[in-house]
Scaffold this motif. Structure first.
Motif, PDB file in Angstrom:
ATOM      1  N   ILE A 279      55.609  19.037  19.910  1.00  0.00           N
ATOM      2  CA  ILE A 279      54.817  20.234  19.402  1.00  0.00           C
ATOM      3  C   ILE A 279      55.846  21.179  18.593  1.00  0.00           C
ATOM      4  O   ILE A 279      55.422  21.624  17.767  1.00  0.00           O
ATOM      5  N   ASP A 280      56.848  21.348  19.147  1.00  0.00           N
ATOM      6  CA  ASP A 280      58.003  22.413  18.612  1.00  0.00           C
ATOM      7  C   ASP A 280      58.268  21.941  17.120  1.00  0.00           C
ATOM      8  O   ASP A 280      58.233  22.612  16.047  1.00  0.00           O
ATOM      9  N   THR A 281      58.241  20.402  17.007  1.00  0.00           N
ATOM     10  CA  THR A 281      58.581  19.988  15.625  1.00  0.00           C
ATOM     11  C   THR A 281      57.538  20.211  14.602  1.00  0.00           C
ATOM     12  O   THR A 281      57.909  20.317  13.364  1.00  0.00           O
ATOM     13  N   LEU A 282      56.217  20.203  15.105  1.00  0.00           N
ATOM     14  CA  LEU A 282      55.239  20.340  14.196  1.00  0.00           C
ATOM     15  C   LEU A 282      55.042  21.930  13.631  1.00  0.00           C
ATOM     16  O   LEU A 282      54.352  21.993  12.668  1.00  0.00           O
ATOM     17  N   TYR A 283      55.890  22.960  14.313  1.00  0.00           N
ATOM     18  CA  TYR A 283      56.082  24.274  13.546  1.00  0.00           C
ATOM     19  C   TYR A 283      57.267  24.497  12.835  1.00  0.00           C
ATOM     20  O   TYR A 283      57.791  25.409  12.698  1.00  0.00           O
ATOM     21  N   GLN A 284      58.017  23.282  12.675  1.00  0.00           N
ATOM     22  CA  GLN A 284      59.490  23.396  12.005  1.00  0.00           C
ATOM     23  C   GLN A 284      59.136  23.294  10.387  1.00  0.00           C
ATOM     24  O   GLN A 284      59.497  22.534   9.734  1.00  0.00           O
TER      25      GLN A 284
ATOM     26  N   ASP B 276      52.986  12.221  -3.920  1.00  0.00           N
ATOM     27  CA  ASP B 276      52.339  13.304  -3.857  1.00  0.00           C
ATOM     28  C   ASP B 276      51.694  13.744  -2.590  1.00  0.00           C
ATOM     29  O   ASP B 276      50.458  14.033  -2.557  1.00  0.00           O
ATOM     30  N   ILE B 277      52.705  13.507  -1.623  1.00  0.00           N
ATOM     31  CA  ILE B 277      52.255  14.126  -0.108  1.00  0.00           C
ATOM     32  C   ILE B 277      52.873  15.241   0.175  1.00  0.00           C
ATOM     33  O   ILE B 277      54.294  15.739   0.129  1.00  0.00           O
ATOM     34  N   SER B 278      52.125  16.019   0.957  1.00  0.00           N
ATOM     35  CA  SER B 278      52.487  17.401   1.591  1.00  0.00           C
ATOM     36  C   SER B 278      52.794  17.271   2.941  1.00  0.00           C
ATOM     37  O   SER B 278      51.640  17.199   3.613  1.00  0.00           O
ATOM     38  N   THR B 279      54.012  17.281   3.101  1.00  0.00           N
ATOM     39  CA  THR B 279      54.401  17.224   4.847  1.00  0.00           C
ATOM     40  C   THR B 279      53.623  18.501   5.519  1.00  0.00           C
ATOM     41  O   THR B 279      53.119  18.423   6.385  1.00  0.00           O
ATOM     42  N   GLY B 280      53.653  19.836   4.763  1.00  0.00           N
ATOM     43  CA  GLY B 280      53.311  20.913   5.518  1.00  0.00           C
ATOM     44  C   GLY B 280      51.478  20.702   5.641  1.00  0.00           C
ATOM     45  O   GLY B 280      51.110  21.316   6.466  1.00  0.00           O
ATOM     46  N   ASP B 281      50.818  20.083   4.707  1.00  0.00           N
ATOM     47  CA  ASP B 281      49.599  19.867   4.910  1.00  0.00           C
ATOM     48  C   ASP B 281      49.119  19.137   5.980  1.00  0.00           C
ATOM     49  O   ASP B 281      48.440  19.310   6.966  1.00  0.00           O
ATOM     50  N   PHE B 282      49.819  17.990   6.193  1.00  0.00           N
ATOM     51  CA  PHE B 282      49.405  17.304   7.424  1.00  0.00           C
ATOM     52  C   PHE B 282      50.033  17.815   8.566  1.00  0.00           C
ATOM     53  O   PHE B 282      49.381  17.630   9.944  1.00  0.00           O
ATOM     54  N   LEU B 283      50.936  18.480   8.705  1.00  0.00           N
ATOM     55  CA  LEU B 283      51.384  19.165   9.827  1.00  0.00           C
ATOM     56  C   LEU B 283      50.356  20.242  10.339  1.00  0.00           C
ATOM     57  O   LEU B 283      50.238  20.644  11.604  1.00  0.00           O
TER      58      LEU B 283
END
Length: 421
Positions: free
Chosen positions: A101-106, A120-127
């Motif tokens: 869970i902590d990793t999802l907020y890094q 064209d993938i956004s890591t931020g979007d799927f987090l």
């Protein structure tokens, strides 16, 4: 036509496919036929397919991720976060695993990863999508709970709402052409930018409204923190308010508000039909039309910080070239570009709820960025985002030896137009 594009894209595999054994070919064909089982789960709405693609990448964007740079921890690299997210979604890692869970907020949601991604993938979007999955299971971390509580109690990100009918910024002309959507951060930390914007609108004779008597937060911060249900409610109420104003154009001096209304509301099921523009883009249009004239010389050097939300290609508001065009129209201003600028800008450290979930690391990111911006000792460090500007003022307090005045670009436009605000 689409099938031919796909064939061309994967044609490089044909020679390899011919050389492998029959058993391997059969395994490949079976895997392709059943590929959806590798990124589909009945109780997960997040984009597991993009997570799988990102997870299998050799971390091509790692070098530009501020979360890795500031923490020095490999699990916080984009592809590493994708692997953990994917394994959580596919139930290989328990959803209630605290370290996961902590990793999802890094992540700061800056989309630096997207700039370098060939897929064209956004890591931020799927987090953000995975954080919404946490909300469905009542697993959101305690660090983001106060934000929800403040929104639900008074409609803003602060303990006391800055929105009220009595505010000096509550302005409602009859039959307005423009809705000036003032953000929470604008209200509390950027009153000069608000006055400058209102002064420019009034100088041009534009009828506008702000409806602070009915306003709430746009919902962007709570959505990125994982409180999807709260964000949906805000998007619905704001959609109604904006529609009832009957304006043709919505402008904002907060890129977070602009992007949320323009893009996120559509994904949440409440699209806004009016034109949505950053205030600086609106004023550039007016300069080009001849409605706004800049007659005063501003004999200053500036370094401009591109807010991620106005510079990255996934935000539908890419205004890098337009910003330089606008600055070039301001008499006397000399622009000294920071080493990292335009679509290679660096996050201020406060995006994606990072300041809430990781305040210590967020502080280091904003200090590092301020040092970059102050390199040429400009008269002004300029941006077009109240959150970025707040971050740099805080960094100046912490570092103490940097004293360039932090200003919003709309303030300089107002000065050049001779607006008193």
């Amino acid at each position: 036509m689409e099938i031919f594009k796909k064939f061309k894209k994967y044609s490089w595999m044909i020679p390899i496919f011919k050389t492998v054994s029959k058993e391997d070919r059969n395994n490949f064909i079976d895997g392709y036929k059943n590929r959806k089982k590798f990124y589909t789960m009945d109780n997960i709405d997040a984009n597991l397919k993009d997570m799988a693609k990102c997870a299998l990448c050799p971390n091509m964007c790692r070098f530009d991720c501020p979360a890795v740079q500031v923490t020095k921890k490999e699990p916080y690299a984009p592809a590493s976060k994708a692997r953990i997210s994917y394994f959580m979604g596919m139930q290989h890692i328990p959803m209630d695993e605290s370290s996961a869970i902590d990793t999802l907020y890094q992540c700061m949601g800056c989309n630096a990863c997207l700039q370098w991604c060939p897929m064209d993938i956004s890591t931020g979007d799927f987090l953000v999508e995975m954080r919404a999955e946490l909300e469905k299971r009542d697993l959101l971390p305690q660090s983001v709970q106060p934000l929800k509580q403040r929104i639900e109690s008074n409609g803003s990100v602060f303990e006391i709402s800055p929105f009220s009918e009595e505010s000096d910024f509550n302005h409602n002309d009859p039959n307005p052409e423009v809705f000036y959507y003032i953000g929470c951060m604008d209200m509390k930390y950027a009153p000069h930018a608000i006055r400058a914007t209102m002064g420019l609108l009034e100088m041009m004779g534009v009828k506008y409204c702000t409806h602070l008597e009915s306003r709430e937060c746009c919902g962007g911060p709570v959505n990125k923190a994982g409180h999807r249900s709260v964000a949906i409610g805000l998007s619905e109420r704001n959609q109604v308010l904006l529609k009832e104003s009957k304006v043709k154009t919505i402008i904002s001096t907060c890129p977070g508000c602009t992007g949320t209304i323009k893009k996120t509301y559509t994904s949440l099921g409440h699209p806004v039909k009016a034109e949505v523009l950053p205030a600086i883009q609106y004023f550039l249009n007016k300069i080009d039309e001849g409605s706004l004239k800049l007659t005063q010389t501003i004999d200053k050097t500036i370094t401009y910080h591109d807010p991620c939300l106005l510079a990255r290609k996934n935000n539908e508001i890419n205004f890098v070239d337009g910003t330089r065009e606008l600055i070039g129209k301001i008499p006397g201003v000399q622009l000294k570009e920071a080493y990292l600028h335009g679509d290679e800008t660096r996050c201020c450290g406060m995006g994606g709820a990072y300041q809430i979930s990781n305040p210590e690391f967020s502080s280091k990111v904003r200090e590092d960025r301020l040092i970059q911006l102050e390199k040429y000792s400009p008269n002004y460090v300029v941006s077009a985002c109240p959150t970025c500007e707040y971050a740099f003022k805080k960094a100046q307090e912490q570092l103490k030896n940097y004293t360039s005045e932090v200003k919003d670009l709309v303030e300089i436009i107002a000065d050049a137009a001779g607006v008193k605000y």
